[in-house]
Design an enzyme around this catalytic site. Sequence first.
Site, mmCIF file in Angstrom:
data_model
loop_
_atom_site.group_PDB
_atom_site.id
_atom_site.type_symbol
_atom_site.label_atom_id
_atom_site.label_comp_id
_atom_site.label_asym_id
_atom_site.label_seq_id
_atom_site.Cartn_x
_atom_site.Cartn_y
_atom_site.Cartn_z
ATOM 1 N N ARG A 96 -2.695 -14.795 4.880
ATOM 2 C CA ARG A 96 -4.024 -15.239 5.283
ATOM 3 C C ARG A 96 -4.698 -15.849 4.070
ATOM 4 O O ARG A 96 -4.569 -15.335 2.953
ATOM 5 C CB ARG A 96 -4.866 -14.075 5.814
ATOM 6 C CG ARG A 96 -4.535 -13.654 7.236
ATOM 7 C CD ARG A 96 -4.946 -14.707 8.277
ATOM 8 N NE ARG A 96 -4.626 -14.314 9.635
ATOM 9 C CZ ARG A 96 -3.483 -14.568 10.282
ATOM 10 N NH1 ARG A 96 -2.516 -15.229 9.663
ATOM 11 N NH2 ARG A 96 -3.315 -14.175 11.528
ATOM 12 N N GLU A 101 -10.077 -22.008 6.863
ATOM 13 C CA GLU A 101 -9.262 -22.748 7.809
ATOM 14 C C GLU A 101 -10.057 -23.226 9.032
ATOM 15 O O GLU A 101 -10.766 -22.409 9.614
ATOM 16 C CB GLU A 101 -8.153 -21.788 8.266
ATOM 17 C CG GLU A 101 -6.907 -22.441 8.664
ATOM 18 C CD GLU A 101 -5.763 -21.410 8.748
ATOM 19 O OE1 GLU A 101 -5.518 -20.680 7.773
ATOM 20 O OE2 GLU A 101 -5.145 -21.365 9.795
ATOM 21 N N HIS A 131 -0.638 -24.283 8.554
ATOM 22 C CA HIS A 131 -0.431 -22.994 9.235
ATOM 23 C C HIS A 131 0.731 -23.062 10.230
ATOM 24 O O HIS A 131 0.563 -22.929 11.444
ATOM 25 C CB HIS A 131 -1.719 -22.506 9.931
ATOM 26 C CG HIS A 131 -1.762 -21.007 10.114
ATOM 27 N ND1 HIS A 131 -2.917 -20.269 10.042
ATOM 28 C CD2 HIS A 131 -0.775 -20.112 10.368
ATOM 29 C CE1 HIS A 131 -2.644 -18.970 10.258
ATOM 30 N NE2 HIS A 131 -1.351 -18.870 10.456
ATOM 31 N N ARG A 168 0.840 -1.207 0.000
ATOM 32 C CA ARG A 168 0.000 0.000 0.000
ATOM 33 C C ARG A 168 0.865 1.243 0.000
ATOM 34 O O ARG A 168 0.605 2.205 -0.703
ATOM 35 C CB ARG A 168 -0.905 0.014 1.233
ATOM 36 C CG ARG A 168 -2.270 -0.580 0.986
ATOM 37 C CD ARG A 168 -3.082 -0.442 2.227
ATOM 38 N NE ARG A 168 -2.221 -0.682 3.389
ATOM 39 C CZ ARG A 168 -2.649 -1.082 4.561
ATOM 40 N NH1 ARG A 168 -3.917 -1.293 4.755
ATOM 41 N NH2 ARG A 168 -1.818 -1.277 5.567
HETATM 42 C C1 GLV Z 1 -0.117 -16.245 12.225
HETATM 43 O O1 GLV Z 1 -0.698 -16.523 11.219
HETATM 44 C C2 GLV Z 1 0.011 -14.930 12.767
HETATM 45 O O2 GLV Z 1 -0.694 -14.014 12.300
HETATM 46 O O3 GLV Z 1 0.806 -14.773 13.688
HETATM 47 C C1 GLV Z 2 -0.076 -4.361 2.373
HETATM 48 O O1 GLV Z 2 -0.060 -4.317 1.174
HETATM 49 C C2 GLV Z 2 0.463 -3.370 3.284
HETATM 50 O O2 GLV Z 2 0.377 -2.180 2.984
HETATM 51 O O3 GLV Z 2 1.006 -3.779 4.329
#
Ligand code: GLV
Ligand code: GLV
Length: 338
Positions: free
Chosen positions: A256, A285, A303, A195
Amino acid sequence: MHRLLVQPTDVVVPPFPMAPIVFVTRPLPEPGSGLLHDLGFEVRSNVEDRPLTRAELMAGVEGSDALLCMLSDRIDAEFLDANPSLRVIANYAVGFDNIDVAAARARGIEVTTTPGVLTDATADLAWALLLAAARNLGAGERMVRAGEWTGWAPTQLLGEPLRDRTLGIVGMGSIGQAVARRAQGFGMHVVYFNRNRVSPQIEASLGADYVTFDELLRRSDFLSLHAPLNGESRHMFDSRAFALMKSTAVLVNTGRGALIDEAELVNVLHEKRIAAAGLDVYEFEPTITEGLLELENVVLAPHLGSASTLARGDMVRLCCENIVEVLAGRPAVTPAPG
Ligand code: GLV
Ligand code: GLV
Protein backbone atom coordinates in the site's frame (compact mmCIF):
# COMPACT_ATOMS: atom_id res chain seq x y z
CA MET A 1 -2.94 -22.08 -0.20
CA HIS A 2 -6.66 -21.54 -0.49
CA ARG A 3 -7.66 -22.48 -4.04
CA LEU A 4 -11.25 -21.75 -4.70
CA LEU A 5 -13.06 -22.41 -7.89
CA VAL A 6 -16.72 -21.93 -7.29
CA GLN A 7 -18.93 -23.09 -10.07
CA PRO A 8 -22.65 -22.41 -10.06
CA THR A 9 -23.30 -26.15 -10.09
CA ASP A 10 -21.19 -27.11 -7.09
CA VAL A 11 -22.06 -24.38 -4.61
CA VAL A 12 -24.96 -25.29 -2.43
CA VAL A 13 -27.09 -22.22 -2.68
CA PRO A 14 -29.80 -22.17 -0.04
CA PRO A 15 -33.38 -21.73 -1.20
CA PHE A 16 -33.61 -18.01 -0.49
CA PRO A 17 -37.31 -17.00 -0.22
CA MET A 18 -36.52 -13.92 -2.27
CA ALA A 19 -33.38 -13.41 -4.33
CA PRO A 20 -30.95 -11.49 -2.09
CA ILE A 21 -29.67 -8.29 -3.63
CA VAL A 22 -25.95 -7.85 -4.28
CA PHE A 23 -24.55 -4.49 -5.31
CA VAL A 24 -21.31 -4.65 -7.35
CA THR A 25 -19.38 -1.38 -7.55
CA ARG A 26 -17.36 -2.00 -10.72
CA PRO A 27 -17.49 -4.20 -13.85
CA LEU A 28 -15.65 -7.46 -13.10
CA PRO A 29 -13.49 -9.70 -15.30
CA GLU A 30 -14.59 -13.26 -16.15
CA PRO A 31 -16.61 -14.95 -14.71
CA GLY A 32 -18.02 -11.51 -13.86
CA SER A 33 -21.09 -10.57 -11.89
CA GLY A 34 -23.00 -13.02 -14.11
CA LEU A 35 -21.78 -15.68 -11.67
CA LEU A 36 -23.81 -14.01 -8.91
CA HIS A 37 -26.85 -14.00 -11.17
CA ASP A 38 -26.35 -17.71 -11.90
CA LEU A 39 -26.11 -18.33 -8.17
CA GLY A 40 -29.60 -16.90 -7.70
CA PHE A 41 -28.90 -13.34 -6.61
CA GLU A 42 -30.44 -10.15 -7.87
CA VAL A 43 -27.42 -8.26 -9.14
CA ARG A 44 -27.29 -4.50 -9.23
CA SER A 45 -24.11 -2.97 -10.51
CA ASN A 46 -22.19 0.03 -11.63
CA VAL A 47 -21.91 -0.60 -15.36
CA GLU A 48 -19.44 2.24 -15.95
CA ASP A 49 -15.78 1.32 -15.55
CA ARG A 50 -14.92 4.06 -13.08
CA PRO A 51 -15.07 4.36 -9.29
CA LEU A 52 -18.44 5.51 -7.99
CA THR A 53 -18.66 8.79 -6.15
CA ARG A 54 -19.68 8.56 -2.51
CA ALA A 55 -23.21 9.70 -3.41
CA GLU A 56 -23.51 7.14 -6.24
CA LEU A 57 -22.25 4.37 -3.99
CA MET A 58 -24.74 5.34 -1.27
CA ALA A 59 -27.63 5.46 -3.74
CA GLY A 60 -26.65 2.23 -5.49
CA VAL A 61 -26.22 0.08 -2.43
CA GLU A 62 -29.49 1.06 -0.75
CA GLY A 63 -31.56 -1.98 0.20
CA SER A 64 -28.82 -4.50 -0.69
CA ASP A 65 -28.05 -7.61 1.34
CA ALA A 66 -24.48 -7.83 0.10
CA LEU A 67 -21.87 -5.47 -1.30
CA LEU A 68 -19.02 -6.49 -3.58
CA CYS A 69 -16.66 -3.51 -3.47
CA MET A 70 -13.21 -2.35 -4.54
CA LEU A 71 -10.19 -1.05 -2.63
CA SER A 72 -11.13 2.41 -3.94
CA ASP A 73 -14.53 2.34 -2.16
CA ARG A 74 -14.32 3.83 1.34
CA ILE A 75 -16.59 1.91 3.74
CA ASP A 76 -16.81 3.75 7.05
CA ALA A 77 -19.24 4.02 9.97
CA GLU A 78 -21.38 6.63 8.23
CA PHE A 79 -21.76 4.38 5.19
CA LEU A 80 -22.59 1.39 7.39
CA ASP A 81 -25.21 3.32 9.40
CA ALA A 82 -26.92 4.34 6.17
CA ASN A 83 -27.13 0.69 5.01
CA PRO A 84 -28.62 -1.44 7.79
CA SER A 85 -29.79 -4.10 5.31
CA LEU A 86 -26.20 -5.16 4.52
CA ARG A 87 -25.04 -8.49 5.92
CA VAL A 88 -21.79 -8.98 4.09
CA ILE A 89 -19.18 -6.81 2.40
CA ALA A 90 -16.91 -8.75 0.06
CA ASN A 91 -13.83 -6.66 -0.70
CA TYR A 92 -12.38 -7.44 -4.13
CA ALA A 93 -8.82 -7.26 -2.70
CA VAL A 94 -6.63 -8.87 -0.09
CA GLY A 95 -5.94 -5.51 1.57
CA PHE A 96 -8.85 -4.02 3.50
CA ASP A 97 -7.62 -0.66 4.77
CA ASN A 98 -10.53 0.92 2.84
CA ILE A 99 -13.02 -0.69 5.23
CA ASP A 100 -13.66 -0.01 8.92
CA VAL A 101 -13.88 -3.71 9.76
CA ALA A 102 -14.49 -3.18 13.49
CA ALA A 103 -17.39 -0.81 12.75
CA ALA A 104 -18.89 -3.33 10.31
CA ARG A 105 -18.63 -6.26 12.72
CA ALA A 106 -20.08 -4.12 15.54
CA ARG A 107 -23.16 -3.79 13.31
CA GLY A 108 -23.31 -7.50 12.54
CA ILE A 109 -21.92 -7.09 9.02
CA GLU A 110 -19.21 -9.56 7.96
CA VAL A 111 -16.26 -8.34 5.91
CA THR A 112 -14.34 -10.68 3.60
CA THR A 113 -11.19 -10.38 1.50
CA THR A 114 -9.43 -12.41 -1.22
CA PRO A 115 -6.23 -13.92 0.22
CA GLY A 116 -4.34 -16.73 -1.49
CA VAL A 117 -5.71 -16.35 -4.99
CA LEU A 118 -3.55 -13.32 -5.84
CA THR A 119 -0.37 -14.36 -4.05
CA ASP A 120 1.61 -15.49 -7.10
CA ALA A 121 0.38 -12.64 -9.30
CA THR A 122 1.49 -10.05 -6.76
CA ALA A 123 4.84 -11.74 -6.06
CA ASP A 124 5.53 -11.86 -9.81
CA LEU A 125 4.76 -8.15 -10.14
CA ALA A 126 7.05 -7.31 -7.21
CA TRP A 127 9.85 -9.10 -9.06
CA ALA A 128 9.00 -7.34 -12.32
CA LEU A 129 9.41 -4.00 -10.53
CA LEU A 130 12.53 -5.10 -8.67
CA LEU A 131 14.22 -6.18 -11.89
CA ALA A 132 13.01 -3.14 -13.81
CA ALA A 133 14.27 -0.75 -11.11
CA ALA A 134 17.56 -2.61 -10.65
CA ARG A 135 18.32 -2.60 -14.37
CA ASN A 136 17.00 0.80 -15.44
CA LEU A 137 14.29 -0.69 -17.62
CA GLY A 138 11.99 2.33 -17.31
CA ALA A 139 14.68 4.83 -18.25
CA GLY A 140 15.82 2.54 -21.08
CA GLU A 141 12.33 2.17 -22.50
CA ARG A 142 11.79 5.92 -22.39
CA MET A 143 15.07 6.41 -24.27
CA VAL A 144 14.16 3.92 -27.01
CA ARG A 145 10.63 5.30 -27.44
CA ALA A 146 11.92 8.86 -27.61
CA GLY A 147 14.19 7.89 -30.51
CA GLU A 148 17.20 8.86 -28.40
CA TRP A 149 18.99 5.52 -28.41
CA THR A 150 22.10 5.68 -30.54
CA GLY A 151 23.23 2.10 -29.97
CA TRP A 152 24.93 -0.17 -27.47
CA ALA A 153 27.49 1.47 -25.24
CA PRO A 154 29.78 0.02 -22.57
CA THR A 155 28.74 2.67 -20.05
CA GLN A 156 25.02 2.84 -20.75
CA LEU A 157 22.46 2.52 -17.95
CA LEU A 158 24.49 0.28 -15.69
CA GLY A 159 22.33 -1.34 -13.04
CA GLU A 160 22.72 -3.46 -9.97
CA PRO A 161 23.30 -7.25 -9.96
CA LEU A 162 21.14 -9.54 -7.82
CA ARG A 163 23.26 -12.61 -7.09
CA ASP A 164 24.72 -12.72 -3.58
CA ARG A 165 22.89 -9.51 -2.66
CA THR A 166 20.44 -9.26 0.21
CA LEU A 167 16.69 -8.95 -0.27
CA GLY A 168 14.81 -7.55 2.72
CA ILE A 169 11.13 -8.41 2.92
CA VAL A 170 8.81 -6.36 5.10
CA GLY A 171 5.67 -8.35 5.89
CA MET A 172 6.15 -12.13 5.68
CA GLY A 173 2.60 -13.25 4.95
CA SER A 174 1.83 -15.41 1.95
CA ILE A 175 2.88 -12.76 -0.60
CA GLY A 176 6.13 -11.98 1.23
CA GLN A 177 6.86 -15.71 1.34
CA ALA A 178 6.18 -16.10 -2.39
CA VAL A 179 8.59 -13.24 -3.07
CA ALA A 180 11.22 -14.89 -0.85
CA ARG A 181 10.78 -18.21 -2.67
CA ARG A 182 11.55 -16.55 -6.01
CA ALA A 183 14.71 -14.98 -4.53
CA GLN A 184 16.28 -18.44 -4.32
CA GLY A 185 16.33 -18.62 -8.11
CA PHE A 186 18.30 -15.38 -8.22
CA GLY A 187 20.84 -16.60 -5.65
CA MET A 188 20.01 -13.90 -3.12
CA HIS A 189 20.15 -13.81 0.68
CA VAL A 190 16.81 -13.08 2.30
CA VAL A 191 16.13 -11.27 5.56
CA TYR A 192 12.67 -10.34 6.74
CA PHE A 193 10.79 -8.31 9.28
CA ASN A 194 7.25 -9.11 10.36
CA ARG A 195 5.17 -8.33 13.43
CA ASN A 196 5.31 -12.02 14.25
CA ARG A 197 8.19 -14.29 13.42
CA VAL A 198 7.16 -17.10 11.01
CA SER A 199 7.79 -20.75 11.90
CA PRO A 200 11.33 -22.17 11.82
CA GLN A 201 10.15 -24.59 9.10
CA ILE A 202 9.06 -21.73 6.84
CA GLU A 203 12.23 -19.77 7.59
CA ALA A 204 14.34 -22.82 6.72
CA SER A 205 12.46 -23.59 3.50
CA LEU A 206 12.87 -19.98 2.34
CA GLY A 207 16.38 -19.54 3.69
CA ALA A 208 15.10 -16.35 5.32
CA ASP A 209 16.54 -14.78 8.48
CA TYR A 210 14.36 -12.80 10.89
CA VAL A 211 15.84 -9.39 11.75
CA THR A 212 14.67 -6.17 13.36
CA PHE A 213 13.29 -3.48 11.08
CA ASP A 214 16.40 -1.32 11.54
CA GLU A 215 18.72 -4.22 10.78
CA LEU A 216 16.73 -4.99 7.66
CA LEU A 217 17.10 -1.36 6.55
CA ARG A 218 20.85 -1.41 7.14
CA ARG A 219 21.53 -4.76 5.47
CA SER A 220 19.22 -4.87 2.46
CA ASP A 221 20.31 -4.17 -1.09
CA PHE A 222 16.71 -4.64 -2.26
CA LEU A 223 13.58 -4.17 -0.17
CA SER A 224 10.09 -5.38 -0.98
CA LEU A 225 7.02 -4.30 1.02
CA HIS A 226 4.17 -6.69 1.78
CA ALA A 227 2.86 -5.52 5.14
CA PRO A 228 -0.78 -4.54 5.58
CA LEU A 229 -1.48 -0.82 5.97
CA ASN A 230 -2.66 0.10 9.44
CA GLY A 231 -1.92 2.62 12.18
CA GLU A 232 1.40 0.96 12.97
CA SER A 233 2.69 0.53 9.44
CA ARG A 234 1.68 3.91 7.96
CA HIS A 235 4.85 5.81 6.95
CA MET A 236 7.09 2.98 8.13
CA PHE A 237 9.42 4.36 5.48
CA ASP A 238 9.97 7.90 6.72
CA SER A 239 13.10 10.08 6.88
CA ARG A 240 14.41 8.03 9.82
CA ALA A 241 14.08 4.77 7.91
CA PHE A 242 15.55 6.15 4.69
CA ALA A 243 18.58 7.42 6.64
CA LEU A 244 19.40 3.86 7.66
CA MET A 245 19.22 2.44 4.12
CA LYS A 246 22.16 1.87 1.79
CA SER A 247 22.70 4.53 -0.87
CA THR A 248 22.62 1.67 -3.40
CA ALA A 249 19.31 0.24 -2.13
CA VAL A 250 16.33 -0.43 -4.39
CA LEU A 251 12.89 -0.14 -2.77
CA VAL A 252 9.85 -1.96 -4.21
CA ASN A 253 6.28 -1.41 -3.02
CA THR A 254 3.38 -3.58 -4.15
CA GLY A 255 1.62 -3.35 -0.76
CA ARG A 256 0.00 0.00 0.00
CA GLY A 257 1.31 3.44 -0.92
CA ALA A 258 1.05 4.93 2.55
CA LEU A 259 3.60 2.47 3.94
CA ILE A 260 5.98 5.08 2.50
CA ASP A 261 6.09 8.81 3.15
CA GLU A 262 5.92 9.53 -0.56
CA ALA A 263 6.99 13.19 -0.37
CA GLU A 264 10.12 12.08 1.48
CA LEU A 265 10.71 9.30 -1.07
CA VAL A 266 10.76 11.93 -3.82
CA ASN A 267 13.53 13.82 -1.94
CA VAL A 268 15.47 10.66 -1.25
CA LEU A 269 15.37 9.50 -4.88
CA HIS A 270 16.14 12.98 -6.16
CA GLU A 271 19.20 13.25 -3.93
CA LYS A 272 20.20 9.64 -4.74
CA ARG A 273 20.16 8.73 -1.05
CA ILE A 274 18.84 5.40 -2.32
CA ALA A 275 19.44 4.13 -5.85
CA ALA A 276 15.97 3.46 -7.18
CA ALA A 277 12.39 2.48 -6.47
CA GLY A 278 9.66 0.44 -8.14
CA LEU A 279 6.13 1.39 -7.16
CA ASP A 280 2.81 -0.27 -7.90
CA VAL A 281 0.85 1.60 -5.22
CA TYR A 282 0.71 5.25 -4.18
CA GLU A 283 -0.03 7.17 -1.03
CA PHE A 284 -2.74 9.29 -2.66
CA GLU A 285 -3.77 6.86 -5.38
CA PRO A 286 -4.48 7.58 -8.20
CA THR A 287 -2.85 10.98 -7.62
CA ILE A 288 0.93 10.79 -8.00
CA THR A 289 2.92 12.88 -5.53
CA GLU A 290 4.58 15.90 -7.09
CA GLY A 291 8.10 15.28 -8.30
CA LEU A 292 7.79 11.52 -8.72
CA LEU A 293 7.00 11.63 -12.45
CA GLU A 294 10.13 13.65 -13.23
CA LEU A 295 12.52 11.15 -11.67
CA GLU A 296 14.44 8.71 -13.86
CA ASN A 297 15.25 6.32 -11.01
CA VAL A 298 11.72 5.16 -10.27
CA VAL A 299 9.57 2.65 -12.14
CA LEU A 300 5.86 3.40 -11.88
CA ALA A 301 3.14 0.79 -12.38
CA PRO A 302 -0.62 1.46 -12.13
CA HIS A 303 -1.55 -0.91 -9.24
CA LEU A 304 -1.25 -4.12 -11.25
CA GLY A 305 -0.27 -6.51 -8.43
CA SER A 306 -3.21 -8.88 -8.77
CA ALA A 307 -3.83 -8.12 -12.44
CA SER A 308 -3.46 -11.58 -13.98
CA THR A 309 -6.41 -13.25 -15.69
CA LEU A 310 -6.24 -16.17 -13.27
CA ALA A 311 -5.99 -14.08 -10.09
CA ARG A 312 -8.70 -11.61 -11.02
CA GLY A 313 -11.08 -14.43 -12.01
CA ASP A 314 -10.44 -16.34 -8.80
CA MET A 315 -11.01 -13.13 -6.83
CA VAL A 316 -14.50 -12.93 -8.36
CA ARG A 317 -15.18 -16.55 -7.42
CA LEU A 318 -13.93 -16.08 -3.87
CA CYS A 319 -16.03 -12.93 -3.34
CA CYS A 320 -19.10 -14.82 -4.62
CA GLU A 321 -18.49 -17.79 -2.37
CA ASN A 322 -18.10 -15.52 0.64
CA ILE A 323 -21.40 -13.81 -0.18
CA VAL A 324 -23.19 -17.16 -0.56
CA GLU A 325 -21.82 -18.48 2.70
CA VAL A 326 -22.61 -15.45 4.83
CA LEU A 327 -26.11 -14.97 3.42
CA ALA A 328 -26.76 -18.68 4.06
CA GLY A 329 -25.87 -18.10 7.71
CA ARG A 330 -22.58 -19.96 7.50
CA PRO A 331 -19.08 -18.65 8.36
CA ALA A 332 -17.31 -16.67 5.68
CA VAL A 333 -14.64 -18.58 3.74
CA THR A 334 -12.06 -15.80 4.03
CA PRO A 335 -13.13 -13.23 6.63
CA ALA A 336 -10.95 -10.15 6.98
CA PRO A 337 -8.38 -10.87 9.70
CA GLY A 338 -8.87 -9.18 13.07
C1 GLV B 1 -4.72 -5.09 -4.04
O1 GLV B 1 -4.00 -4.15 -3.83
C2 GLV B 1 -5.27 -5.95 -3.04
O2 GLV B 1 -5.20 -5.61 -1.85
O3 GLV B 1 -5.81 -6.98 -3.42
C1 GLV C 1 3.33 -7.12 8.98
O1 GLV C 1 4.43 -6.77 9.30
C2 GLV C 1 2.63 -8.31 9.44
O2 GLV C 1 2.77 -8.66 10.61
O3 GLV C 1 1.92 -8.92 8.62
